[in-house]
Design a protein around this motif. Structure first.
Motif, PDB file in Angstrom:
ATOM      1  N   ILE A  34       0.829  -1.209   0.000  1.00  0.00           N
ATOM      2  CA  ILE A  34       0.000   0.000   0.000  1.00  0.00           C
ATOM      3  C   ILE A  34       0.858   1.252   0.000  1.00  0.00           C
ATOM      4  N   HIS A  35       1.695   1.383   0.995  1.00  0.00           N
ATOM      5  CA  HIS A  35       2.383   2.653   1.231  1.00  0.00           C
ATOM      6  C   HIS A  35       3.304   3.092   0.096  1.00  0.00           C
ATOM      7  N   PRO A  36       4.122   2.206  -0.496  1.00  0.00           N
ATOM      8  CA  PRO A  36       5.035   2.700  -1.544  1.00  0.00           C
ATOM      9  C   PRO A  36       4.328   3.327  -2.741  1.00  0.00           C
ATOM     10  N   LEU A  37       3.110   2.886  -3.026  1.00  0.00           N
ATOM     11  CA  LEU A  37       2.368   3.439  -4.153  1.00  0.00           C
ATOM     12  C   LEU A  37       1.695   4.765  -3.821  1.00  0.00           C
ATOM     13  N   ASN A  38       1.657   5.093  -2.542  1.00  0.00           N
ATOM     14  CA  ASN A  38       0.905   6.265  -2.113  1.00  0.00           C
ATOM     15  C   ASN A  38       1.732   7.271  -1.323  1.00  0.00           C
ATOM     16  N   ASN A  39       3.051   7.112  -1.318  1.00  0.00           N
ATOM     17  CA  ASN A  39       3.835   8.097  -0.561  1.00  0.00           C
ATOM     18  C   ASN A  39       3.968   9.384  -1.375  1.00  0.00           C
ATOM     19  N   LEU A  40       4.506  10.410  -0.749  1.00  0.00           N
ATOM     20  CA  LEU A  40       4.477  11.745  -1.325  1.00  0.00           C
ATOM     21  C   LEU A  40       5.174  11.827  -2.669  1.00  0.00           C
ATOM     22  N   ARG A  41       6.322  11.186  -2.816  1.00  0.00           N
ATOM     23  CA  ARG A  41       7.051  11.334  -4.074  1.00  0.00           C
ATOM     24  C   ARG A  41       6.312  10.672  -5.232  1.00  0.00           C
ATOM     25  N   VAL A  42       5.594   9.568  -4.949  1.00  0.00           N
ATOM     26  CA  VAL A  42       4.803   8.920  -5.996  1.00  0.00           C
ATOM     27  C   VAL A  42       3.593   9.771  -6.355  1.00  0.00           C
ATOM     28  N   LEU A  43       2.900  10.292  -5.353  1.00  0.00           N
ATOM     29  CA  LEU A  43       1.738  11.142  -5.616  1.00  0.00           C
ATOM     30  C   LEU A  43       2.133  12.389  -6.403  1.00  0.00           C
ATOM     31  N   ASN A  44       3.278  12.961  -6.059  1.00  0.00           N
ATOM     32  CA  ASN A  44       3.753  14.131  -6.804  1.00  0.00           C
ATOM     33  C   ASN A  44       4.091  13.769  -8.250  1.00  0.00           C
ATOM     34  N   TYR A  45       4.645  12.598  -8.462  1.00  0.00           N
ATOM     35  CA  TYR A  45       4.965  12.157  -9.815  1.00  0.00           C
ATOM     36  C   TYR A  45       3.683  11.984 -10.640  1.00  0.00           C
ATOM     37  N   VAL A  46       2.645  11.429  -9.997  1.00  0.00           N
ATOM     38  CA  VAL A  46       1.365  11.221 -10.682  1.00  0.00           C
ATOM     39  C   VAL A  46       0.810  12.542 -11.223  1.00  0.00           C
TER      40      VAL A  46
END
Length: 208
Positions: free
Chosen positions: A104-116
């Protein structure tokens, strides 16, 4: 001196704060503000080349990655244990922890959300859908695992590894308005853990 490089809303840092509290260890917090990019500074990357939190300085070592840090603490400070002694029960506890920490967490941490949003160009609504999808998928499985393998706490007879992963993820789910009605077992375990001083003292509201 135990020194934790930490951001108060980082789930991974939150896990380590709980573990340190469960072990009764005093530590100094060093704030690393993820929102202003402090984690990418040359000074911080000299300590942690990944530029992530948490980083724990202890016994002359610089340790990274939350579950690695927690395992170190559990090995060096075995009481109270963070997983059952029985190997099968301990494997179930680690599996439940990994649903959060690895799936769960690796897909939703800040750097991933910012990349999205910033790189892939998705808007805030799509970003929220991305976040909710992975939390929901993970919680659906974790609810069933909790029913099968939980005890008094998610980790068994004592609060431990699975609980210290669950609680920060539940905190984040509520922050992002994820409905939790379908996960009554997780809600109950979250409430049970959060009644303990070690969890309360690690809560972002007490830190930030």
């Amino acid at each position: 001196m135990i020194r934790l490089y930490d951001y108060y809303r980082s789930s991974a840092s939150y896990r380590v704060r709980i573990a340190l509290n469960l072990k009764g260890l005093d530590y100094e917090r060093v704030d690393v503000n993820l929102l202003d990019g402090s984690q990418r500074s040359d000074e911080y990357r000299a300590r942690n080349p990944q530029g992530l939190v948490p980083l724990l300085e202890i016994d002359g070592a610089q340790l990274t990655q939350s579950l690695s840090i927690v395992n170190y603490l559990n090995g060096v400070y075995p009481d109270p244990p963070l997983a059952p002694a029985d190997p099968v029960a301990a494997a179930h506890v680690r599996s439940m922890a990994q649903v959060v920490a690895s799936d769960i967490h690796p897909l939703n941490n800040l750097r991933v959300l910012n990349y999205v949003t910033d790189v892939l160009g998705h808007d805030e609504e799509e970003r929220a859908q991305w976040y909710a999808h992975w939390v929901t998928e993970g919680f659906e499985a974790l609810e069933q695992l909790a029913i099968r393998h939980g005890g008094e706490y998610l980790s068994g007879g004592l609060p431990g590894l699975a609980d210290l992963c669950l609680v920060p993820q539940m905190y984040n789910a509520r922050r992002f308005d994820i409905a939790l009605d379908d996960y009554p077992t997780l809600v109950a375990y979250d409430a049970k853990a959060n009644a303990l001083d070690a969890f309360q003292a690690a809560h972002p509201d007490k830190i930030g």
